[in-house]
Design an enzyme around this catalytic site. Structure first.
Site, PDB file in Angstrom:
ATOM      1  N   CYS A  12       0.769  -1.241   0.000  1.00 51.13           N
ATOM      2  CA  CYS A  12       0.000   0.000   0.000  1.00 51.13           C
ATOM      3  C   CYS A  12       0.805   1.299   0.000  1.00 51.13           C
ATOM      4  CB  CYS A  12      -0.982   0.053   1.154  1.00 51.13           C
ATOM      5  SG  CYS A  12      -1.969  -1.430   1.278  1.00 51.13           S
ATOM      6  N   GLY A  38       1.212  -0.868  -4.837  1.00 54.49           N
ATOM      7  CA  GLY A  38       0.036  -1.729  -4.774  1.00 54.49           C
ATOM      8  C   GLY A  38      -0.769  -1.603  -6.042  1.00 54.49           C
ATOM      9  N   ASN A 112      -1.098   2.520   5.413  1.00 53.72           N
ATOM     10  CA  ASN A 112       0.015   1.712   4.909  1.00 53.72           C
ATOM     11  C   ASN A 112       0.730   1.122   6.112  1.00 53.72           C
ATOM     12  OD1 ASN A 112       3.280   2.470   3.542  1.00 53.72           O
ATOM     13  ND2 ASN A 112       2.151   0.585   3.392  1.00 53.72           N
ATOM     14  N   GLY A 113       0.874  -0.197   6.132  1.00 54.46           N
ATOM     15  CA  GLY A 113       1.555  -0.841   7.251  1.00 54.46           C
ATOM     16  C   GLY A 113       0.783  -2.044   7.723  1.00 54.46           C
ATOM     17  N   TYR A 252      14.563  -1.845  -2.025  1.00 53.06           N
ATOM     18  CA  TYR A 252      13.725  -2.481  -3.026  1.00 53.06           C
ATOM     19  C   TYR A 252      12.402  -1.789  -3.309  1.00 53.06           C
ATOM     20  CZ  TYR A 252      10.562  -6.248  -4.648  1.00 53.06           C
ATOM     21  OH  TYR A 252       9.634  -6.976  -5.308  1.00 53.06           O
ATOM     22  N   SER A 293      14.323  -2.759  -9.952  1.00 50.51           N
ATOM     23  CA  SER A 293      14.858  -2.186  -8.712  1.00 50.51           C
ATOM     24  C   SER A 293      16.340  -2.450  -8.501  1.00 50.51           C
ATOM     25  CB  SER A 293      14.049  -2.699  -7.521  1.00 50.51           C
ATOM     26  OG  SER A 293      14.011  -4.104  -7.547  1.00 50.51           O
ATOM     27  N   ASP A 355      21.259  -8.473  -7.950  1.00 52.31           N
ATOM     28  CA  ASP A 355      19.830  -8.449  -7.610  1.00 52.31           C
ATOM     29  C   ASP A 355      19.717  -7.912  -6.181  1.00 52.31           C
ATOM     30  OD1 ASP A 355      17.116  -8.723  -7.784  1.00 52.31           O
ATOM     31  OD2 ASP A 355      17.115 -10.882  -8.083  1.00 52.31           O
ATOM     32  N   ASP A 356      18.489  -7.519  -5.806  1.00 51.71           N
ATOM     33  CA  ASP A 356      18.355  -6.894  -4.484  1.00 51.71           C
ATOM     34  C   ASP A 356      17.898  -7.848  -3.394  1.00 51.71           C
ATOM     35  OD1 ASP A 356      15.636  -7.115  -5.178  1.00 51.71           O
ATOM     36  OD2 ASP A 356      15.703  -5.130  -6.086  1.00 51.71           O
ATOM     37  N   CYS A 392       8.350 -10.574   7.789  1.00 49.83           N
ATOM     38  CA  CYS A 392       8.061  -9.192   8.185  1.00 49.83           C
ATOM     39  C   CYS A 392       6.653  -9.134   8.760  1.00 49.83           C
ATOM     40  CB  CYS A 392       8.151  -8.283   6.962  1.00 49.83           C
ATOM     41  SG  CYS A 392       7.673  -6.584   7.327  1.00 49.83           S
TER      42      CYS A 392
HETATM   43  S1  SF4 Z   1      11.174  -6.649   8.780  1.00 48.41           S
HETATM   44 FE1  SF4 Z   1      12.275  -6.123   6.876  1.00 48.41          FE
HETATM   45  S2  SF4 Z   1      10.682  -5.661   5.364  1.00 48.41           S
HETATM   46 FE2  SF4 Z   1       9.722  -5.610   7.404  1.00 48.41          FE
HETATM   47  S3  SF4 Z   1       9.834  -3.454   8.064  1.00 48.41           S
HETATM   48 FE3  SF4 Z   1      11.654  -4.460   8.879  1.00 48.41          FE
HETATM   49  S4  SF4 Z   1      13.228  -4.148   7.295  1.00 48.41           S
HETATM   50 FE4  SF4 Z   1      11.237  -3.727   6.358  1.00 48.41          FE
END
Ligand code: SF4
Length: 470
Positions: A12, A38, A112-113, A252, A293, A355-356, A392
Site C-alpha cells: 500500500c 500496490g 500503509n503498514g 527495493y 529495482s 539483484d536486491d 516481516c
Molecule cells: S522486517 Fe524487513 S521488510 Fe519488514 S519493516 Fe523491517 S526491514 Fe522492512
C-alpha cells in the site's frame, strides 16, 4: 527484481491533500506515482466541508478512475490509497479508503503498514459489540476512534493511536479535517509537502514531484498532524519513539526518485552496489542488474569494480498483470514472460548478475538459467542486501519462514540451488554503512535480516498470509 514474481510485495501507498479545489484530481495523479506500492485496488475519499464521499475499486488507478468517477468527487480535500492484496484478501471490501458514517459525522481512513495487535483488539471490540465490514486490520482503528470516550475528534484519534501497535502511516479524513499519523517507530515512509497554499502528504516524495508539490519534511514517528482550514498543527500521541524505518524501502520498495529522510533511494541503492563490490569482488566481463529495482545497485557495483555495466536483462513491460498467478509454476513461467536476456551482451561472457534480494530462490535460478541459455560463460550472483531470514510483520508480504530460502540454508547451499558460479550477499554492517542514515534521525529496521524486531510481537500476530494487512 519483479515484484509480481518474487513473493516480496509492498502493501500500500497513501496520499492526502487539503486545501485545493482540484483535490481529487491531484490525489489521482499522486496515486498514479505510488502505483508500484500496490496494484490490486485504489480509492479516493473527498470532503466538500459537508460530507465525505468515496469512490474505489479493484484494479489499477487508471482502471478504477477511468470512467468519469473523479467528476463525482468534488471537494477541497482528498485522501487516496493504492493497495496490494495478500492471498485471499483481495476483495472489494478491503479496498481503501474505508468509509464509516454515523449521526455525528463520517470518517475515511487510508493505511500503509500492518498492526501487530489487530487480532487482539478486534476480538475485544467484537466482544463489546463492534461488527466489522472487512477483514482489514485498518478497520480496527476506525472502531477504536468511534468508541473512544473523548468528544473531540483529535483526542479520539490520539486515544485510538495509543492502543494500536505495529507499523502504520494513517491518513484520516473527516468533513472538516485531515489527520495524518506515523507509528512510533516510523517503519513506513511518510512525507509532508506544500502545493501552493495546500498541504499534501504521501508515502513517497515521488508523488510530490508528479503533482508539482514541494517537499517540506518527513512526518516524524509518533507525530499526529491535524490539517484544516485554520492551517496545520503538529502534536504527539506518544513520546516513546524509536525510529526504525524499513531498510527494504531503500533496497527495493520505494521508487528510485523518492527521498526518504533526505536520502535519495537511487543513490542509496548505488551505494549498496558499491559496498557489495568492495565486500565481494569478482573477476568478470560485464555487470548486469535485474530490472527494475536492482539497476541502481548494478550501476554502483560496476562503478566500484571497474567492470562495465550492460543491459544484460530486459524487462517486457507489456505482460498483463493478470498473467502472473500466485502459484510457483506460473510464477516461474512469469519470469520467462517478464524477462529476456540480451544474447549479444552476455554470450561468452563472465556475468555479474546483481539483484536486491532472494526470497524463495526459484526466480533467481530461472534467471541464472536464462543467462546461461543465452551463452553466459559464468554467472556470479551478488545480492545488494543481507539474506532475508525472518518474516516481516510490518506490512511487507514476505513468505513465511518455511518459504524463505535463507532461513534454513547456507549461502553455499543457496548458490548451488540457484545454479550460480558464485553467490554473495551484502553484510548487515555494509547495508547500514551504504545507506548512510544520520543516526541522529534514528535507525532502520533490519528485522527480516537479523530477527530483531523493533516492536513487541504479540502472540496472536499471525502469519502475514493469514490476515489482510495494508
Ligand atoms: S522486517 Fe524487513 S521488510 Fe519488514 S519493516 Fe523491517 S526491514 Fe522492512
Amino acid at each position: 527484481m519483479l515484484a509480481e514474481i518474487k513473493g516480496l510485495n509492498e502493501e500500500c501507498g497513501v496520499f492526502g491533500i487539503w486545501g485545493h479545489e482540484n483535490a481529487s484530481q491531484i490525489a489521482y495523479y499522486g496515486l498514479h506515482s505510488l502505483q508500484h506500492r500496490g496494484q490490486e485496488g485504489a480509492g479516493i475519499a473527498v470532503t466538500n466541508g459537508e460530507k465525505v464521499s468515496v469512490a474505489k475499486g479493484v484494479g489499477l488507478v487508471n482502471e478504477v478512475f477511468g470512467h468519469g468517477e473523479l467528476n463525482q468527487l468534488q471537494g477541497k480535500a482528498a485522501i487516496g490509497h493504492v493497495r496490494y492484496a495478500t492471498a485471499g484478501g483481495g476483495g472489494f471490501e478491503n479496498v481503501q479508503p474505508l468509509h464509516f458514517r454515523s449521526h455525528n459525522g463520517s470518517i475515511a481512513l487510508a493505511h500503509n503498514g500492518n498492526l501487530v495487535n489487530a487480532n487482539a483488539l478486534k476480538h475485544q471490540l467484537e466482544n463489546q459489540g463492534s461488527i466489522f465490514q472487512s477483514t482489514s486490520d485498518t478497520e480496527v482503528l476506525a472502531h477504536l476512534i468511534k468508541r473512544s470516550g473523548y468528544s473531540d475528534m483529535k483526542d479520539k484519534v490520539k486515544n485510538a493511536l495509543s492502543m494500536v501497535k505495529g507499523a502504520y502511516a494513517f491518513v484520516i479524513l473527516t468533513e472538516d479535517a485531515m489527520m495524518v499519523a506515523l507509528d512510533p517507530n516510523g517503519l513506513r515512509p511518510l512525507s509532508l509537502g506544500r502545493l501552493g497554499d495546500a498541504y499534501v502528504v504521501a508515502s513517497e516524495t515521488c508523488a510530490f514531484d508528479i503533482v508539482g508539490a514541494v517537499h517540506e519534511r518527513d512526518v516524524e514517528p509518533g507525530e499526529l498532524l491535524i490539517i484544516d482550514d485554520e492551517g496545520i498543527k503538529s502534536e504527539r500521541f506518544t513520546l516513546n519513539v524509536n525510529r526504525a524505518i524499513c531498510s527494504m524501502e531503500y533496497i527495493y520498495f520505494s521508487r528510485p526518485d523518492s527521498n526518504i529522510d533526505g536520502i535519495n533511494v537511487h543513490s542509496a541503492r548505488k551505494n549498496l552496489g558499491k559496498q557489495l563490490a568492495m565486500e565481494s569482488p569478482i573477476e568478470a566481463d560485464v555487470v548486469t542488474g535485474v530490472p527494475d529495482s536492482s539497476i541502481s545497485a548494478a550501476i554502483g557495483f560496476a562503478e566500484q569494480s571497474g567492470i562495465p555495466y550492460e543491459l544484460g536483462l530486459i524487462k517486457n513491460r507489456y505482460v498483463g498483470r493478470t498473467f502472473i498467478q500466485p502459484s510457483q509454476e506460473l510464477r516461474e513461467q512469469g519470469v520467462k514472460m517478464k524477462l529476456s536476456p540480451v544474447r549479444k551482451i552476455v554470450e561468452g561472457k563472465r556475468v555479474v548478475m546483481v539483484d536486491d534480494s532472494i526470497v524463495r530462490g526459484t526466480t533467481s535460478r530461472r534467471i541464472v538459467r536464462m543467462l546461461r541459455e543465452a551463452g553466459a560463460k559464468e554467472v556470479h550472483v551478488r545480492i545488494s542486501a543481507p539474506p532475508i531470514k525472518n518474516p516481516c510483520f510490518y506490512g511487507i508480504d514476505t513468505s513465511s519462514s518455511s518459504e524463505l530460502i535463507a532461513a534454513t540454508r547456507s549461502v553455499q547451499e543457496i548458490c548451488e540451488l540457484i545454479e550460480a558460479d558464485s553467490l554473495e550477499f551484502l553484510s548487515n554492517e555494509g547495508l547500514i554503512e551504504a545507506i548512510g542514515r544520520d543516526y541522529e534521525n534514528g535507525g532502520q529496521c533490519m528485522a527480516c535480516f537479523t530477527g530483531k524486531y523493533p516492536t513487541e510481537i504479540y502472540p496472536d500476530t499471525v502469519h502475514p498470509h493469514e490476515k489482510v494487512t495494508c
